[in-house]
Design an enzyme around this catalytic site. Structure first.
Site, mmCIF file in Angstrom:
data_model
loop_
_atom_site.group_PDB
_atom_site.id
_atom_site.type_symbol
_atom_site.label_atom_id
_atom_site.label_comp_id
_atom_site.label_asym_id
_atom_site.label_seq_id
_atom_site.Cartn_x
_atom_site.Cartn_y
_atom_site.Cartn_z
ATOM 1 N N HIS A 252 0.849 -1.199 0.000
ATOM 2 C CA HIS A 252 0.000 0.000 0.000
ATOM 3 C C HIS A 252 0.877 1.239 0.000
ATOM 4 C CE1 HIS A 252 -3.181 2.821 1.125
ATOM 5 N NE2 HIS A 252 -4.037 1.871 0.779
ATOM 6 N N GLU A 307 -8.083 -4.002 -0.647
ATOM 7 C CA GLU A 307 -8.571 -4.560 -1.920
ATOM 8 C C GLU A 307 -8.583 -6.090 -1.875
ATOM 9 O OE1 GLU A 307 -8.781 -2.672 -5.112
ATOM 10 O OE2 GLU A 307 -8.732 -0.853 -3.913
HETATM 11 N N1 COA Z 1 3.972 -8.144 -4.454
HETATM 12 C C1 COA Z 1 5.293 -8.366 -4.468
HETATM 13 N N2 COA Z 1 6.215 -7.414 -4.244
HETATM 14 C C2 COA Z 1 5.767 -6.182 -3.963
HETATM 15 C C3 COA Z 1 4.399 -5.886 -3.901
HETATM 16 C C4 COA Z 1 3.487 -6.928 -4.151
HETATM 17 N N3 COA Z 1 2.168 -6.710 -4.120
HETATM 18 N N4 COA Z 1 4.225 -4.588 -3.605
HETATM 19 C C5 COA Z 1 5.462 -4.079 -3.472
HETATM 20 N N5 COA Z 1 6.390 -5.032 -3.713
HETATM 21 C C6 COA Z 1 7.837 -4.894 -3.629
HETATM 22 C C7 COA Z 1 8.348 -4.161 -4.874
HETATM 23 O O1 COA Z 1 8.653 -5.068 -5.906
HETATM 24 C C8 COA Z 1 9.546 -3.483 -4.311
HETATM 25 O O2 COA Z 1 10.571 -4.444 -4.222
HETATM 26 P P1 COA Z 1 12.121 -4.039 -4.468
HETATM 27 O O3 COA Z 1 12.482 -3.240 -3.252
HETATM 28 O O4 COA Z 1 12.810 -5.365 -4.544
HETATM 29 O O5 COA Z 1 12.183 -3.253 -5.737
HETATM 30 C C9 COA Z 1 9.151 -3.097 -2.886
HETATM 31 O O6 COA Z 1 8.151 -4.038 -2.532
HETATM 32 C C10 COA Z 1 8.571 -1.683 -2.783
HETATM 33 O O7 COA Z 1 7.527 -1.567 -3.737
HETATM 34 P P2 COA Z 1 6.936 -0.211 -4.305
HETATM 35 O O8 COA Z 1 6.229 -0.487 -5.607
HETATM 36 O O9 COA Z 1 7.982 0.836 -4.289
HETATM 37 O O10 COA Z 1 5.862 0.120 -3.221
HETATM 38 P P3 COA Z 1 4.862 1.279 -3.316
HETATM 39 O O11 COA Z 1 4.541 1.654 -1.940
HETATM 40 O O12 COA Z 1 5.312 2.352 -4.230
HETATM 41 O O13 COA Z 1 3.612 0.612 -4.081
HETATM 42 C C11 COA Z 1 1.600 -0.521 -4.445
HETATM 43 C C12 COA Z 1 2.433 0.299 -3.473
HETATM 44 C C13 COA Z 1 0.202 -0.684 -3.871
HETATM 45 C C14 COA Z 1 1.483 0.217 -5.801
HETATM 46 C C15 COA Z 1 2.268 -1.885 -4.660
HETATM 47 O O14 COA Z 1 2.437 -2.505 -3.420
HETATM 48 C C16 COA Z 1 1.500 -2.797 -5.614
HETATM 49 O O15 COA Z 1 1.646 -2.664 -6.833
HETATM 50 N N6 COA Z 1 0.688 -3.734 -5.071
HETATM 51 C C17 COA Z 1 -0.063 -4.670 -5.877
HETATM 52 C C18 COA Z 1 -1.283 -4.015 -6.509
HETATM 53 C C19 COA Z 1 -2.401 -3.740 -5.533
HETATM 54 O O16 COA Z 1 -2.718 -4.564 -4.697
HETATM 55 N N7 COA Z 1 -3.034 -2.533 -5.655
HETATM 56 C C20 COA Z 1 -4.107 -2.111 -4.798
HETATM 57 C C21 COA Z 1 -3.643 -1.044 -3.857
HETATM 58 S S1 COA Z 1 -4.909 -0.464 -2.792
#
Ligand code: COA
Length: 360
Positions: A252, A307
């Site tokens: 998140h 979600e």
């Molecule tokens: N599954 C696996 N790895 C994940 C992950 C997930 N759902 N969410 C984050 N990560 C990992 C990333 O690959 C990254 O790894 P790294 O350090 O090796 O590069 C690390 O965690 C940080 O991720 P980041 O994308 O920078 O986190 P964020 O806070 O910017 O993104 C989300 C948040 C929600 C966009 C992201 O967690 C995501 O895409 N989740 C899945 C989609 C989802 O459930 N969306 C609904 C949100 S309400």
């Protein structure tokens, strides 16, 4: 000073809700969401947001009566919905139908009575439109049932089980309100011009419709379908993470620890564990995924987001994916109307500036 997307800018002072992403806390009117989800009905939680305090038994009963007697939509509104193109998405249907509700009785200043009416009719609009699309007779509202149970009844024509009603009701309570997000902001901006409640809520629906806000559960539903049974969870999750894919429903932007809404939903689902296979599968997938994420992505603090359980609940009640955002809207309208009421209390029109970077 320019901040893209107004990120981090405080645009209002509010007494409605508070989010602490570091601590994983969400508060409605001074009460932690986890406590509220355990003990309140949808109507009681809505009362808390609209009136600012928890209702007495009598006040809660009165609100239930008002909500159920306001569920009916007019023949004129039904005709409008009937004439909309069949391929119009449900959020656009909601936005259009709600516009038809706008008349003199909604003129400035907004009132709780208006908030109750708009909240009460949204499930009816969704269910009526859904019955037309499915070419089935419409199940008129059932006044014996509370808000969430009646919504399910109108959609399916049968009285849903307690486990399913509790799951949906808890989801709806947890998503009533979430601070100054894009849709709450657009509702407040519209209200700040002294426009009416209906216009503010249609602005918010238009904002919620965007995929960057309303969310789509399909990724989580695909994951749960792919896993299928408890014994396949670990294998599928490892395979996905080893391929570098993200697990839908985890992580998140705001919550860097557990999303308190996901925790509360989990607690609620555990109460009726064994009653529904898809909810049991979701609980198992969550604990397996968190364990494997910590192993493969240590220190990233990746937990379930709301979600995930929302999708699991939608799946368990066989709600079609295109009803997900409308169902989210059916709960969030309480937050939007509360923001409109708060904006009206001490109104100043929103008028930020833009910085000209074109040719002079
Ligand atoms: N599954 C696996 N790895 C994940 C992950 C997930 N759902 N969410 C984050 N990560 C990992 C990333 O690959 C990254 O790894 P790294 O350090 O090796 O590069 C690390 O965690 C940080 O991720 P980041 O994308 O920078 O986190 P964020 O806070 O910017 O993104 C989300 C948040 C929600 C966009 C992201 O967690 C995501 O895409 N989740 C899945 C989609 C989802 O459930 N969306 C609904 C949100 S309400």
């Amino acid at each position: 000073m320019f901040k893209e997307g107004l990120k981090g800018i405080v645009a209002a002072r509010t007494k409605i809700s508070h989010i602490d992403g570091e601590q994983g806390v969400l508060i409605y009117r001074g009460h932690e969401i986890r406590d509220l989800a355990k003990s309140l009905t949808f109507e009681e939680a809505a009362y808390l947001l609209w009136y600012g305090y928890l209702p007495s038994g009598e006040e809660a009963r009165e609100l239930k009566i008002q909500m159920s007697s306001n569920r009916y939509i007019s023949q004129a509104m039904k005709d409008i919905i009937r004439h909309l193109p069949v391929d119009m998405d449900m959020m656009s249907v909601l936005r259009t139908a709600l516009s038809a509700e706008g008349s003199k009785e909604y003129s400035w200043k907004p009132t709780i009575k208006q908030a109750i009416r708009l909240t009460a009719i949204i499930p009816t609009i969704i269910a009526f439109r859904n019955s037309l699309l499915e070419q089935k007779p419409f199940n008129e509202p059932n006044e014996e049932l509370d808000h969430a149970a009646n919504y399910l009844y109108m959609l399916t024509g049968s009285i849903p089980s307690n486990a399913v009603v509790n799951a949906l009701e808890t989801y709806m309570i947890l998503t009533l309100e979430h601070g100054m997000n894009a849709s709450a902001f657009s509702a407040r901006v519209t209200a700040s011009t002294e426009s009416d409640m209906v216009s503010s809520i249609t602005s918010a629906i238009g904002t919620m419709k965007g995929p960057l806000h309303g969310g789509a559960p399909s990724g989580v539903i695909d994951l749960l379908n792919l896993i299928g049974t408890v014994d396949r969870a670990e294998m599928v999750i490892r395979e996905k993470l080893n391929k570098g894919e993200k697990l839908m429903g985890f992580g998140h932007r705001v919550y860097k620890t557990h999303d308190p809404r996901a925790l509360a939903l989990r607690e609620k689902l555990l109460e009726s564990s064994g009653a529904d296979d898809s909810l049991d599968l979701a609980i198992h997938v969550e604990s397996t995924a968190i364990k494997i994420l910590e192993e493969i992505k240590p220190g990233r603090s990746l937990y379930t987001n709301v979600e995930f359980y929302a999708a699991a609940i939608m799946k368990s009640i066989n709600l079609k994916a295109d009803l997900f955002t409308p169902t989210f809207t059916a709960s969030r309208v309480v937050g939007w109307t509360t923001h409109v009421l708060e904006q009206a209390e001490n109104n100043v029109i929103y008028r930020p500036k833009s910085e000209y970077i074109g040719e002079l």
